[in-house]
Every structure is written in C-alpha cells, then in structure tokens.
Design an enzyme around this catalytic site. Structure first.
Site, short mmCIF file in Angstrom:
data_model
loop_
_atom_site.label_atom_id
_atom_site.label_comp_id
_atom_site.label_asym_id
_atom_site.label_seq_id
_atom_site.Cartn_x
_atom_site.Cartn_y
_atom_site.Cartn_z
N HIS A 18 -5.42 -2.06 8.18
CA HIS A 18 -6.08 -1.02 8.18
C HIS A 18 -5.99 -0.22 9.40
O HIS A 18 -5.12 -0.54 10.30
CB HIS A 18 -7.50 -1.21 7.82
CG HIS A 18 -8.08 -2.40 8.88
ND1 HIS A 18 -8.38 -1.87 10.27
CD2 HIS A 18 -8.67 -3.45 8.87
CE1 HIS A 18 -9.01 -2.65 11.00
NE2 HIS A 18 -8.86 -3.80 9.99
N HIS A 21 -6.04 -1.82 12.75
CA HIS A 21 -4.62 -2.26 13.37
C HIS A 21 -3.52 -1.32 13.68
O HIS A 21 -2.67 -1.50 14.52
CB HIS A 21 -4.02 -3.23 12.17
CG HIS A 21 -4.77 -4.26 11.44
ND1 HIS A 21 -5.37 -4.47 10.30
CD2 HIS A 21 -5.82 -5.16 12.24
CE1 HIS A 21 -6.10 -5.30 10.14
NE2 HIS A 21 -6.71 -5.82 11.29
N CYS A 128 -18.98 -19.43 12.80
CA CYS A 128 -18.98 -18.15 11.74
C CYS A 128 -17.30 -18.23 11.19
O CYS A 128 -16.43 -17.87 12.00
CB CYS A 128 -19.47 -16.85 12.27
SG CYS A 128 -18.80 -15.40 11.28
N CYS A 131 -15.55 -14.84 12.18
CA CYS A 131 -15.01 -14.62 13.30
C CYS A 131 -14.04 -15.68 13.93
O CYS A 131 -13.18 -15.59 14.76
CB CYS A 131 -16.27 -14.83 14.41
SG CYS A 131 -17.27 -13.51 14.18
N CYS A 145 -24.40 -13.51 11.55
CA CYS A 145 -23.38 -13.12 12.54
C CYS A 145 -23.49 -11.55 12.30
O CYS A 145 -23.25 -11.09 11.01
CB CYS A 145 -21.97 -13.75 12.23
SG CYS A 145 -20.57 -12.60 12.91
N HIS A 148 -20.24 -10.14 10.62
CA HIS A 148 -19.73 -10.49 9.25
C HIS A 148 -21.15 -10.53 8.27
O HIS A 148 -20.77 -10.73 7.05
CB HIS A 148 -19.03 -11.71 9.35
CG HIS A 148 -17.68 -11.57 10.03
ND1 HIS A 148 -17.59 -11.66 11.28
CD2 HIS A 148 -16.56 -10.94 9.53
CE1 HIS A 148 -16.45 -11.47 11.67
NE2 HIS A 148 -15.70 -10.90 10.71
N LYS A 296 -19.53 1.67 11.64
CA LYS A 296 -18.34 0.86 11.62
C LYS A 296 -17.91 0.95 9.98
O LYS A 296 -18.61 1.12 9.25
CB LYS A 296 -18.96 -0.68 11.56
CG LYS A 296 -17.85 -1.72 11.86
CD LYS A 296 -18.51 -3.04 12.00
CE LYS A 296 -17.39 -4.03 11.47
NZ LYS A 296 -17.17 -5.31 12.08
N LYS A 299 -16.15 -1.50 3.61
CA LYS A 299 -16.18 -1.34 2.01
C LYS A 299 -17.39 -1.09 1.20
O LYS A 299 -17.38 0.17 0.39
CB LYS A 299 -15.28 -2.48 1.20
CG LYS A 299 -13.90 -2.49 1.62
CD LYS A 299 -13.13 -3.39 0.71
CE LYS A 299 -11.55 -3.48 1.49
NZ LYS A 299 -11.03 -4.86 1.12
N1 MSP Z 1 -5.93 -12.53 14.88
C1 MSP Z 1 -6.85 -12.13 15.70
C2 MSP Z 1 -6.26 -11.70 17.11
C3 MSP Z 1 -5.54 -12.82 17.44
S1 MSP Z 1 -4.45 -12.35 18.94
C4 MSP Z 1 -3.83 -13.76 19.72
C5 MSP Z 1 -7.87 -10.83 15.21
N2 MSP Z 1 -7.04 -10.17 14.16
S2 MSP Z 1 -7.72 -9.12 13.45
O1 MSP Z 1 -6.74 -8.72 12.40
O2 MSP Z 1 -9.12 -9.11 13.28
O3 MSP Z 1 -7.59 -7.95 14.57
C6 MSP Z 1 -8.44 -7.36 15.55
C7 MSP Z 1 -7.76 -5.97 16.10
O4 MSP Z 1 -7.43 -5.26 15.31
C8 MSP Z 1 -8.68 -5.67 17.15
O5 MSP Z 1 -8.70 -6.21 18.48
C9 MSP Z 1 -8.24 -4.09 17.53
O6 MSP Z 1 -7.05 -4.43 18.20
C10 MSP Z 1 -7.74 -3.87 15.99
N3 MSP Z 1 -8.89 -3.43 15.08
C11 MSP Z 1 -9.59 -3.89 14.19
N4 MSP Z 1 -10.58 -2.95 13.82
C12 MSP Z 1 -10.38 -1.84 14.55
C13 MSP Z 1 -11.29 -0.58 14.63
N5 MSP Z 1 -12.39 -0.38 13.67
N6 MSP Z 1 -10.97 0.24 15.56
C14 MSP Z 1 -9.91 0.02 16.40
N7 MSP Z 1 -9.18 -1.07 16.47
C15 MSP Z 1 -9.82 -2.06 15.50
O7 MSP Z 1 -8.61 -10.64 15.89
#
Ligand code: MSP
Length: 470
Positions: A18, A21, A128, A131, A145, A148, A296, A299
């Site tokens: 999304h 990422h 959780c 998380c 949490c 979530h 935030k 969906k």
């Molecule tokens: N798999 C773990 C990370 C392991 S690293 C050793 C994880 N994955 S995640 O898919 O949840 O990705 C989290 C990261 O995605 C956040 O830290 C950020 O970099 C990015 N983002 C996810 N949602 C976001 C927003 N709404 N806005 C900005 N970045 C965000 O955690």
C-alpha cells in the site's frame, strides 16, 4: 571505500503493498539516488517479511499453502517497485523464506544461545498477533490493541529469552552519543526518554506454537520470533554467512523506518547486534505516517488511497513527487485525492511542465540551441552532511521552477523575439541553464522527467511532461 548502505523495513507479505510501503521505499530510493550522484557506491535493499502467525493465518484464510501465498505477495511488491522506478541494487530484494537467509538466522540464534545472550525461560504476556508483539497493559485501549482493534491473547509459554536489561545502559550511551543516531530529534527524544525511564525486560525470541517460522537449531520444538528473523535481513542481504566478520558495507548508513516500528528498531535490533559484537547502524531515519483526510487509512473507514490509483492518475514521477510535497518528511502527513490533484496541477502541470514547454517552444526561434554543460551545476545537497532532508531539498528545487517562471513573465521573451534578438538570445541562454540546473536537481525525485528535460535541452524537442488533470 565502504559502500553506502541504505535499507527499508522488509514488509509483511500478508497483503498487497500500500501507499505507506511505497512512501518509505520511494524515500529510500531518493536518498540512494542522491548518494550515487555524490559518486558513492550504493547498496540499497528492501524485501518481504514472510514468516509468523499473522501470515500463516492469512494464508489459511485464503486456503493456500503459506509458501505459495507469500511467493505471490512478494511478486506484487517487486512489481510495484518497478512501477515506481525504485533503483534497488542487484540481489537486494530479500525474502525471509530464502534458504540462505534461514541458515544465517539459525547460525545467529545458535551463537546467541552459546554466548549466553539467549536462555531458556518462560514468558507470560498479552500477545497481539496483528503487531506480532507482546503488549504492556499501558499499550491497550479498552483492553484492545489500538492499532489492530483486537483483544490480545494471554500467552504463557516456555521460551528462549534474549537478555535486554543488562545492555540497556550501553544502548542508551550509543543513542546519546549519536553513534547510533536516531533522527529526527523528536524520535530520538522519544527513545532516549523510554530508555531512561523504563526497564527493558528480557524478551521472548522464540515461539512454541508457531510452525510457520525458522526452527531453532538447538531446539526444533521452537521457531524464531518473526522480528528476530526479520531484523537479520539487514545483514543477510549483504551475503553475510552468519559468523565471523560482517561484510564491509555494514554498518548501514541509513535504516529507514516508520514511527510504528521505531521502538523495536531502537531496542531489540541494536541489542541483538551488541550481543553479537556487530556495530550498530549509523542512522535510524524515522518518518511519520500518511493519513487520509485526517485519519489512519482503513478499509472499514473506506478512506484508503491506493498507490495504484495514484500511479494511474499522476504517473510514476508525479506520484514520487507528490508523496514528498504534501508535508514534511518525518512528520505525519495528511492527504486526500483532491489535494493531490490540486498540487499536481499547480506544481507539475502548470509549474514545471509549463515551464519546459514554454522554453522549448521559444527555443524553436533560436538560430542554434544554447550549449548547457552539466559540469556547471552543483546540486543543492552535494555538500550537505547526512541526514539529508528530502522535503526541504525538493522545496528548494521547486523554488527554482517558480523563479524561472517569474523570470520569463518579467522578461517576456515572446516579445523580445520580435523586437530585440540580442536580448532574446541572452534570456534564452539563462533559461536553458536554469532548466539544466533544475533537471540535475530533480533527478533523484523524478528520474524520468530529469532525463526528458536533458534530452529536450540537447535536441530542442520535447513532449508535454505533465498533463493537467480536470
Ligand atoms: N515486517 C515489519 C518490519 C520488519 S523490518 C525488520 C513491518 N512490516 S509492515 O508491512 O507493517 O511495514 C511497516 C512499515 O511500512 C512502516 O514502518 C512504514 O515504513 C511503512 N508504512 C506502513 N503504513 C504507513 C503509513 N500509513 N504511512 C507511512 N508509512 C507507513 O512492520
């Protein structure tokens, strides 16, 4: 010279990628491109985090084998990085189900066990699954949490525990001295105050009931905690064997993380490294979240802004640009599709796109094209020290676009071309070199556009760059 090493988190392979990422990954790409333009050899990595209860649960719901499930998700991530023109290094998309990665995780866990950092104990806590973390009572809102909206499960199990408490003061010292630099300062303060005021409890680094994970080599009834498995990607992606010297690209120069995963990256990860005698990353560059219309994205709320929709509306460079101009990189930013469209029209269609087409149109009246040499232009960030501030640099560059547009409005070359040929050519010389400078500076942000402008300046021909959106 040591290569410049920059990483993104590896994203959970439980769903489609999304906009969040994309945000982190494009930021890392911009920084990686800037370093290359500063003549550094760069290793730039990202990947997918593919083990753990959450992913196993998703695969089960989809009625699929977990490996096939994550294979498909990993492919979607890679596809998105191509669409966003992410300049990953070769072999730098790491997947935690990769066999070599798994071997290293096992070696490292064995090493931690042998050197006494990991010991067998019991762990009781509120877990959780969303998380993939144990929660403190204080983290919960109405017993749930908040991230979530689910009630954590009470878990008590035999577990291999990582010693945290004994290294707390060492870690704090690294943060304070900025040997392990957490940036920007609001996040550094958050970590410092946490380390000063709370005791870091030893944490559970293994799971007994999660089968979708890396088995501990010394006790196969346990699998590795998904975060420990995931952190090690930052070393396995460099080809580290898991023992002896780490590759010369380590320590990472920049590890980008969203604020949601700052705490784990500023505690568990550095403490694992301290136990292994491996240096800590130099910079943990933390950013805020993208919110949609003040909330935030979710969906259920129906306010998700999809990255694919952005790509269809604004193209690759338009999307890359917009992500870093809707607010300051570091803070939370709030977007709506309407505001993105306005910004696109104002800055790209009317601003940069219009500037290029006006200049090139007038350029047709020149006897010969002005010669612009790249060597003349130095980039805004070329002398700056790390950490580079993405949004501020981009703002300064776009200020050049406005000022070139103003210069054109004031000098009116469309009148000069009829009335004063000599002055016309001078003004056009200036405009060509302004545009050349702009093309140099936007390169990390909008690489294709930069290339198109460079070609236009050389050949005198250009296609329209950004079409206005109604
Ligand atoms: N798999 C773990 C990370 C392991 S690293 C050793 C994880 N994955 S995640 O898919 O949840 O990705 C989290 C990261 O995605 C956040 O830290 C950020 O970099 C990015 N983002 C996810 N949602 C976001 C927003 N709404 N806005 C900005 N970045 C965000 O955690």
């Amino acid at each position: 010279m040591k290569p410049f090493f920059i990483t993104t988190p590896i994203y959970y392979a439980n769903d489609e990628p999304h906009i969040g990422h994309a945000y982190t990954t494009v930021a890392a790409d911009i920084l990686a491109r800037m370093e290359r333009l500063r003549n550094r050899e760069v290793i730039f990595s990202t990947g997918t985090d593919e083990h753990g209860a959450k992913i196993a649960e998703k695969a089960r719901e989809a009625g699929q084998d977990p490996q096939l499930f994550v294979d498909a998700v990993a492919e979607t991530f890679q596809g998105l990085w191509e669409k966003l023109n992410i300049s990953l290094s070769e072999n730098a998309f790491i997947r935690t189900t990769n066999k070599d990665h798994i071997k290293v995780v096992q070696k490292v866990l064995a090493e931690l066990y042998q050197n006494g950092a990991l010991y067998r104990g019991t762990y009781k806590g509120l877990y959780c699954v969303g998380c993939e973390q144990y929660k403190n009572e204080g983290d919960l809102v109405n017993g749930k949490c908040p991230d979530h909206d689910r009630v954590p499960e009470v878990m008590e199990e035999e577990s291999y525990m990582l010693k945290m408490t004994e290294l707390q003061s060492t870690l704090l010292e690294h943060v304070r001295s900025k040997k392990f630099h957490i940036y920007p300062s609001q996040y550094e303060k958050e970590v410092t105050s946490f380390l000063e005021n709370q005791t870091l409890e030893d944490i559970s680094l293994s799971r007994k009931n999660v089968t979708w994970g890396v088995p501990l080599p010394f006790d196969e009834t346990h699998t590795t905690y998904v975060w420990a498995d995931a952190f090690l990607n930052y070393l396995t992606v460099l080809g580290w064997s898991g023992e002896g010297k780490v590759p010369e690209a380590w320590p990472a120069d920049i590890q980008l993380v969203g604020k949601d995963i700052l705490r784990v990256h500023a505690t568990i990860w550095p403490i694992m490294l301290l136990h292994l005698g491996v240096p800590l990353p130099k910079l943990l560059y933390t950013h805020g979240h993208i919110l949609s219309a003040g909330k935030k994205m979710s969906k259920t709320l129906g306010n998700v802004i999809s990255i694919n929709e952005m790509l269809s509306a604004f193209g690759t460079d338009g999307t890359r640009y917009l992500l870093f101009t809707m607010g300051h990189f570091g803070d939370d930013i709030d977007i709506t599709f309407g505001r993105l469209t306005e910004k696109y029209n104002a800055d790209l269609a009317n601003g940069l796109g219009n500037l290029v087409s006006r200049i090139m149109k007038l350029g047709e009246s020149l006897p010969t094209l002005p010669i612009v040499t790249e060597a003349g232009g130095s980039r805004i960030w070329s002398e700056q020290q790390q950490p580079l501030q993405i949004s501020k640099i981009l703002e300064a560059t776009m200020e050049r676009v406005s000022s070139a547009n103003r210069y054109m409005d004031e000098t009116k070359p469309w009148i000069l071309v009829k009335e004063n040929k000599g002055k016309f050519e001078k003004v056009m010389d200036n405009l060509f070199s302004q545009l050349s400078q702009i093309s140099l500076e936007i390169e990390p942000f909008m690489p294709d556009t930069a290339e198109k402008i460079k070609t236009a300046l050389k050949t005198g021909k250009t296609e329209a760059l950004f079409q206005r959106i109604q």
